[in-house]
Design a protein around this motif. Structure first.
Motif, PDB file in Angstrom:
ATOM      1  N   UNK A  45       0.767  -1.452   0.454  1.00  0.00           N
ATOM      2  CA  UNK A  45      -0.313  -0.092  -0.241  1.00  0.00           C
ATOM      3  C   UNK A  45       1.165   1.204  -0.079  1.00  0.00           C
ATOM      4  N   UNK A  46       2.118   0.891   0.430  1.00  0.00           N
ATOM      5  CA  UNK A  46       3.135   2.188   1.034  1.00  0.00           C
ATOM      6  C   UNK A  46       3.722   3.159  -0.648  1.00  0.00           C
ATOM      7  N   UNK A  47       4.088   1.827  -1.166  1.00  0.00           N
ATOM      8  CA  UNK A  47       4.558   1.974  -2.749  1.00  0.00           C
ATOM      9  C   UNK A  47       3.044   2.319  -3.919  1.00  0.00           C
ATOM     10  N   UNK A  48       2.076   1.648  -3.022  1.00  0.00           N
ATOM     11  CA  UNK A  48       1.491   2.159  -4.125  1.00  0.00           C
ATOM     12  C   UNK A  48       1.254   3.294  -4.240  1.00  0.00           C
ATOM     13  N   UNK A  49       0.322   4.367  -3.058  1.00  0.00           N
ATOM     14  CA  UNK A  49       0.301   5.666  -2.937  1.00  0.00           C
ATOM     15  C   UNK A  49       1.260   6.401  -3.841  1.00  0.00           C
TER      16      UNK A  49
ATOM     17  N   UNK B  74      13.608  -4.859   1.245  1.00  0.00           N
ATOM     18  CA  UNK B  74      14.106  -3.909   0.866  1.00  0.00           C
ATOM     19  C   UNK B  74      13.355  -2.953  -0.067  1.00  0.00           C
ATOM     20  N   UNK B  75      12.924  -1.971  -0.119  1.00  0.00           N
ATOM     21  CA  UNK B  75      12.122  -1.086  -1.915  1.00  0.00           C
ATOM     22  C   UNK B  75      13.899  -1.078  -2.321  1.00  0.00           C
ATOM     23  N   UNK B  76      13.188  -1.149  -3.619  1.00  0.00           N
ATOM     24  CA  UNK B  76      14.162  -1.284  -4.556  1.00  0.00           C
ATOM     25  C   UNK B  76      14.410   0.170  -5.049  1.00  0.00           C
ATOM     26  N   UNK B  77      13.189   1.030  -5.435  1.00  0.00           N
ATOM     27  CA  UNK B  77      12.992   2.309  -6.239  1.00  0.00           C
ATOM     28  C   UNK B  77      13.409   2.655  -6.041  1.00  0.00           C
ATOM     29  N   UNK B  78      13.962   3.793  -5.003  1.00  0.00           N
ATOM     30  CA  UNK B  78      14.275   4.642  -4.752  1.00  0.00           C
ATOM     31  C   UNK B  78      15.732   4.732  -4.209  1.00  0.00           C
ATOM     32  N   UNK B  79      16.637   5.251  -5.228  1.00  0.00           N
ATOM     33  CA  UNK B  79      17.900   5.377  -4.816  1.00  0.00           C
ATOM     34  C   UNK B  79      18.504   5.589  -3.205  1.00  0.00           C
ATOM     35  N   UNK B  80      17.383   7.417  -2.915  1.00  0.00           N
ATOM     36  CA  UNK B  80      18.337   7.516  -1.628  1.00  0.00           C
ATOM     37  C   UNK B  80      17.803   7.073  -0.342  1.00  0.00           C
ATOM     38  N   UNK B  81      16.418   5.441  -0.715  1.00  0.00           N
ATOM     39  CA  UNK B  81      16.010   5.709   0.767  1.00  0.00           C
ATOM     40  C   UNK B  81      16.904   4.160   0.516  1.00  0.00           C
ATOM     41  N   UNK B  82      17.418   3.325  -0.125  1.00  0.00           N
ATOM     42  CA  UNK B  82      18.318   2.603  -0.400  1.00  0.00           C
ATOM     43  C   UNK B  82      19.659   2.752   0.200  1.00  0.00           C
TER      44      UNK B  82
ATOM     45  N   UNK C  55      10.638   4.576   8.755  1.00  0.00           N
ATOM     46  CA  UNK C  55      11.590   5.564   7.939  1.00  0.00           C
ATOM     47  C   UNK C  55      11.093   5.920   6.274  1.00  0.00           C
ATOM     48  N   UNK C  56      10.699   5.135   5.682  1.00  0.00           N
ATOM     49  CA  UNK C  56      10.146   5.212   3.741  1.00  0.00           C
ATOM     50  C   UNK C  56       8.849   6.346   4.079  1.00  0.00           C
ATOM     51  N   UNK C  57       8.150   5.828   5.512  1.00  0.00           N
ATOM     52  CA  UNK C  57       6.903   6.850   5.129  1.00  0.00           C
ATOM     53  C   UNK C  57       7.018   8.324   6.039  1.00  0.00           C
ATOM     54  N   UNK C  58       8.047   8.254   6.259  1.00  0.00           N
ATOM     55  CA  UNK C  58       8.645   9.930   6.912  1.00  0.00           C
ATOM     56  C   UNK C  58       9.382  10.631   5.050  1.00  0.00           C
ATOM     57  N   UNK C  59      10.523   9.765   4.420  1.00  0.00           N
ATOM     58  CA  UNK C  59      10.859   9.585   3.778  1.00  0.00           C
ATOM     59  C   UNK C  59       9.859  10.569   3.216  1.00  0.00           C
ATOM     60  N   UNK C  60       9.022   9.870   2.338  1.00  0.00           N
ATOM     61  CA  UNK C  60       7.958   9.810   1.455  1.00  0.00           C
ATOM     62  C   UNK C  60       7.077  11.115   1.798  1.00  0.00           C
ATOM     63  N   UNK C  61       6.686  10.839   3.291  1.00  0.00           N
ATOM     64  CA  UNK C  61       5.919  11.850   3.204  1.00  0.00           C
ATOM     65  C   UNK C  61       4.126  11.412   3.487  1.00  0.00           C
ATOM     66  N   UNK C  62       4.114  10.110   3.654  1.00  0.00           N
ATOM     67  CA  UNK C  62       3.043   9.203   2.969  1.00  0.00           C
ATOM     68  C   UNK C  62       2.031   9.263   3.857  1.00  0.00           C
TER      69      UNK C  62
END
Ligand code: N01
Length: 538
Positions: A25-29, A70-78, A99-106
């Motif tokens: 759901x997080x990545x879909x959003x 872990x997610x691969x779609x965002x170089x900054x996150x990884x 951390x990902x939710x913060x980083x992407x302001x989800x």
């Protein structure tokens, strides 16, 4: 109704409602919102993380190595995130999700504490109305991101409600934790959850009694803190490594791939390879030879290797024999990855009750009655698993165009084209649904692939002005047949596993996941390239 609850109406629906704020759901959003879609996520829990929010029993870890889970779609996150151990603990994965939710302001587009209890498709408007405990949601499209192992299974055991002590399910663990010091604890079940929890609880409880119906194969994790240079190497090579993982044949995870079949290889060499992988730890063991889930003879060699290990580790011969799985091929139920599971039975405060010899008759006010005796407990833990793959979907109570719920439609077994869409349910999409690789793969790799496919499909609908998409009964029937045919080229269907629905009384026995990450991805890519045949748009 909470103040954040988005006011939607039939005249001003969301473009997309996503159910569930786990990794799917997080990545879909993130993808839909980045392209300007009006999208909200509805999550029953108070936080992101899905299964990693709820499953917090002691010892809970991922059995896929953290650098790959872990997610691969965002170089900054990884690059920013650093895992601390080879196999991450539940708290660390939960922290990562946040951390990902913060980083992407989800979070500003996630409505927490709202459970979808039913839903209905309105043919006239091509729109879904979802009923929640906080009000109705109107949306053109609904995407389920509800996980494959999130509908917990409480067994139907006589007297279960009469127990006067504490009852806990591993998938719904008390958030404040449980202090087992001085307590007599019963554990029912010996699947992955139990195998992870037993060594930890045994360290604290006065007495731990494990009630086992079917023993499980398990390999040592050899978990350890990650070395700085290992992390640095992965980070430096992430783009290539992620590509390699995606292109693996079966798993979406990088393992040391087999070079040859076990059959025809010198038995001493086979044993040496299995030993090397046992020493290295992790599910890598399952990839030692090409034919381990194809040839019963090859499978028997690996199974006997593990049984020998159990006999070496467990000092009481009767307990060791009881712990040796015999009635299904190894790897055809998900292999467990443990830290000191078998050795835990050498402790004085741990007892194994073999329910094959002394069946469980009922739960009593004081404890558990088996055919030979009643044992008294302060706590009974149910590590009894999940209504896997379909349970989290059918419990949404969605009703389609023929007035049937998903549970009614799937009474003979789930059918979903590519595991993504099912006929009679227009504009409904399932991330990691039945008929997709899902649980037979690294879930995050499969989630990213499904989200990307759905994003492209929905964007295509926007570009072409289509407001409805639906598959046909024939299309999903053909796909279901293909899923079954592929499964039957392997030994997987020989195990009464939750992949087969065999752990839930009355559930149809159908092999639900698609075996083969690479073949599946190629099929999806071809479907997209050809303009989505099988997805009828209007
Ligand atoms: O559940 P399970 P789980 N009386 O279904 C027993 C994932 N996971 O939660 O086999 C007595 O495997 C049942 O016995 P039997 C992972 O994919 C991942 O442990 O039916 N016993 C079995 O022993 C895993 O595969 C991680 O005879 C009863 C147990 O309960 C999946 O979740 C960690 C019973 C259930 O085992 C499910 O694992 C944990 C009864 N009436 C879980 N009913 C990771 O590391 C059931 N049992 C990512």
């Amino acid at each position: 109704m909470t103040s954040e609850f988005p006011q939607t109406s039939a005249d001003a629906p969301l473009e997309v409602a996503v159910i569930g704020a786990g990794f799917a759901g997080m990545y879909m959003l993130h993808r839909l919102r980045s392209a300007g879609f009006r999208v909200k996520v509805f999550e029953a829990g108070p936080e992101v993380g899905g299964t990693w929010y709820w499953n917090r029993y002691p010892g809970c870890r991922c059995d896929v190595e953290s650098l790959q889970y872990s997610y691969s779609f965002d170089e900054g996150i990884q690059q920013e995130w650093t895992w601390s151990e080879r196999f991450a603990t539940q708290p660390e994965i939960r922290h990562y999700a946040n951390f990902v939710a913060d980083r992407l302001d989800l979070r500003r587009d996630i409505v927490f504490g709202v459970r979808v209890t039913s839903g209905r498709f309105d043919e006239a408007r091509n729109q879904w109305t979802l009923t929640t405990d906080a009000g109705a949601i109107h949306a053109d499209k609904v995407i389920t991101a509800v996980g494959c192992l999130s509908s917990s299974n409480m067994p139907q055991i006589e007297g279960i409600d009469s127990f006067q002590g504490r009852t806990i399910h591993t998938a719904d663990w008390p958030h404040e934790g449980v202090d087992f010091t001085g307590l007599r604890v019963a554990m029912i079940g010996t699947g992955s959850s139990a195998i992870q929890a037993i060594p930890e609880i045994a360290k604290q409880a006065a007495q731990l009694t494990v009630f086992q119906r079917t023993p499980n194969f398990s390999v040592p994790a050899r978990n350890q803190p990650l070395k700085e240079e290992t992390v640095a190497w992965w980070k430096a090579n992430y783009p290539d490594l992620r590509k390699t993982a995606r292109e693996t044949m079966r798993s979406g995870t990088i393992y040391d791939l087999p070079q040859k079949p076990a059959m025809g290889t010198d038995p001493a060499e086979v044993r040496a390879e299995l030993q090397a992988r046992w020493d290295k730890g992790g599910a890598n063991f399952a990839y030692a030879f090409e034919d381990l889930v194809i040839s019963m003879e090859a499978n028997d060699i690996a199974a006997e290797f593990v049984r020998d290990k159990i006999r070496e580790i467990v000092t009481d011969p009767e307990t060791a024999e009881a712990l040796c799985p015999r009635d299904y091929p190894i790897f055809c139920k998900r292999i467990c990855v443990d830290s000191d599971y078998f050795a835990t039975y050498n402790r004085d405060n741990v007892t194994l009750v073999n329910l094959r010899k002394t069946p469980l008759e009922r739960v009593t006010a004081k404890g558990i009655l088996t055919s030979d005796q009643e044992r008294e407990f302060d706590v009974v833990i149910y590590a009894t698993g999940f209504d896997a793959i379909t349970g989290s979907l059918t419990r949404l109570n969605l009703t389609g165009t023929r007035g049937r719920t998903l549970a009614e439609k799937w009474a003979e077994g789930p059918k979903a084209y590519l595991g993504l869409v099912t006929s009679e349910f227009p504009n409904l999409f399932m991330i990691t649904g039945p008929g997709s690789p899902s649980v037979l793969s690294n879930m995050i790799v499969s989630i990213e692939q499904h989200v990307d496919f759905l994003f492209d499909l929905i964007t295509h609908m926007r570009a072409t002005g289509a407001d409805r998409v639906e598959t046909t009964a024939q299309q999903e029937e053909d796909w279901a047949r293909h899923v079954t045919e592929v499964a039957h080229t392997t030994l997987y269907p020989k195990a009464a596993s939750w992949y087969m629905g065999a752990n839930i009384p009355g559930k149809p026995r159908v092999f639900m996941p698609f075996i083969g990450v690479d073949a599946y991805r190629k099929t999806c890519n071809e479907v997209a390239a050809k303009g989505y045949p099988g997805f009828e748009m209007s």
